[in-house]
Design a protein around this motif. Structure first.
Motif, PDB file in Angstrom:
ATOM      1  N   GLY A 117      29.459  49.198  58.662  1.00  0.00           N
ATOM      2  CA  GLY A 117      30.195  48.512  59.809  1.00  0.00           C
ATOM      3  C   GLY A 117      29.937  46.970  59.662  1.00  0.00           C
ATOM      4  N   ALA A 118      28.757  46.737  59.269  1.00  0.00           N
ATOM      5  CA  ALA A 118      28.590  45.092  59.439  1.00  0.00           C
ATOM      6  C   ALA A 118      29.326  44.426  58.217  1.00  0.00           C
ATOM      7  N   VAL A 119      29.239  45.166  56.927  1.00  0.00           N
ATOM      8  CA  VAL A 119      30.085  44.582  55.966  1.00  0.00           C
ATOM      9  C   VAL A 119      31.325  44.419  56.152  1.00  0.00           C
ATOM     10  N   LEU A 120      32.111  45.444  56.822  1.00  0.00           N
ATOM     11  CA  LEU A 120      33.460  45.453  57.108  1.00  0.00           C
ATOM     12  C   LEU A 120      33.812  44.319  58.310  1.00  0.00           C
ATOM     13  N   LEU A 121      32.891  44.368  59.248  1.00  0.00           N
ATOM     14  CA  LEU A 121      33.057  43.365  60.215  1.00  0.00           C
ATOM     15  C   LEU A 121      32.921  42.053  59.560  1.00  0.00           C
ATOM     16  N   PHE A 165      36.558  42.434  53.523  1.00  0.00           N
ATOM     17  CA  PHE A 165      36.381  41.892  52.243  1.00  0.00           C
ATOM     18  C   PHE A 165      37.330  40.696  52.043  1.00  0.00           C
ATOM     19  N   THR A 166      37.893  40.140  53.031  1.00  0.00           N
ATOM     20  CA  THR A 166      38.668  38.675  53.060  1.00  0.00           C
ATOM     21  C   THR A 166      38.239  37.877  53.426  1.00  0.00           C
ATOM     22  N   ASN A 167      36.763  37.570  53.886  1.00  0.00           N
ATOM     23  CA  ASN A 167      36.134  36.452  54.324  1.00  0.00           C
ATOM     24  C   ASN A 167      35.464  35.863  53.078  1.00  0.00           C
ATOM     25  N   GLY A 200      29.656  43.124  45.322  1.00  0.00           N
ATOM     26  CA  GLY A 200      28.214  43.302  46.123  1.00  0.00           C
ATOM     27  C   GLY A 200      28.237  44.061  47.379  1.00  0.00           C
ATOM     28  N   LEU A 201      29.422  43.290  48.095  1.00  0.00           N
ATOM     29  CA  LEU A 201      29.759  43.952  49.490  1.00  0.00           C
ATOM     30  C   LEU A 201      30.101  45.311  49.373  1.00  0.00           C
ATOM     31  N   VAL A 202      31.092  45.765  48.233  1.00  0.00           N
ATOM     32  CA  VAL A 202      31.224  47.311  48.088  1.00  0.00           C
ATOM     33  C   VAL A 202      30.244  48.053  48.099  1.00  0.00           C
ATOM     34  N   MET A 203      29.344  47.560  47.090  1.00  0.00           N
ATOM     35  CA  MET A 203      27.881  48.299  46.765  1.00  0.00           C
ATOM     36  C   MET A 203      27.328  48.412  48.051  1.00  0.00           C
ATOM     37  N   LEU A 214      31.981  31.171  61.403  1.00  0.00           N
ATOM     38  CA  LEU A 214      31.004  31.709  62.222  1.00  0.00           C
ATOM     39  C   LEU A 214      30.634  33.158  61.700  1.00  0.00           C
ATOM     40  N   MET A 215      31.452  33.955  61.569  1.00  0.00           N
ATOM     41  CA  MET A 215      30.982  35.237  61.201  1.00  0.00           C
ATOM     42  C   MET A 215      30.154  35.424  59.888  1.00  0.00           C
ATOM     43  N   ALA A 216      30.281  34.217  58.936  1.00  0.00           N
ATOM     44  CA  ALA A 216      29.510  34.477  57.651  1.00  0.00           C
ATOM     45  C   ALA A 216      28.220  33.861  58.048  1.00  0.00           C
TER      46      ALA A 216
END
Length: 135
Positions: free
Chosen positions: A19-23, A28-30, A45-48, A101-103
């Motif tokens: 959830g956190a990675v997707l949000l 995966f667009t950020n 890395g995020l996919v992993m 902000l999200m990053a």
């Protein structure tokens, strides 16, 4: 630690990873996350991290002793905590927040989250050596 607590910890860890990675990565667009740490937080890395989340969810369905799986999960989280501490100590958060902000929030909290789950996974690992703890 009883099986219900272990299952809930694993479900929470899976939900947080996925959830956190997707949000925070906005599916995966950020690119700010990728640019702030192009090695660990690349889209690969995020996919992993999401894959690890599915591993936690899968482990939640296991009704056997998972002490060594929990130990491996604790070590995996330790790696991310060490990487986060290094990143936080050698980078400034302000430019990340200014860019997105999200990053910024992601880089502020991911190590704390991983530390919490590292401790919980270690507690599962340790509790499985104490027969009395399963009652």
């Amino acid at each position: 630690m009883n099986q219900a607590k272990i299952k809930n910890i694993l479900l929470a860890a899976g939900a947080m990873n996925i959830g956190a990675v997707l949000l925070f990565s906005r599916f995966f667009t950020n690119s700010v996350i990728n640019e702030a740490d192009p090695v660990v937080m690349s889209n690969f890395g995020l996919v992993m991290i999401v894959v690890w989340g599915f591993a936690y969810l899968g482990a939640a369905t296991v009704n056997a002793n998972i002490k060594y799986i929990a130990g491996a999960f604790a070590l995996e989280k330790l790696v991310y905590v060490v990487v986060w501490v290094h990143w936080i100590s050698t980078n400034a958060l302000a430019p990340v927040y200014e860019a997105d902000l999200m990053a910024g929030v992601f880089f502020t909290i991911y190590g704390i989250n991983d530390l919490a789950f590292m401790v919980l996974f270690f507690m599962i690992f340790k509790s499985k050596f104490d027969i009395k703890s399963d009652r």
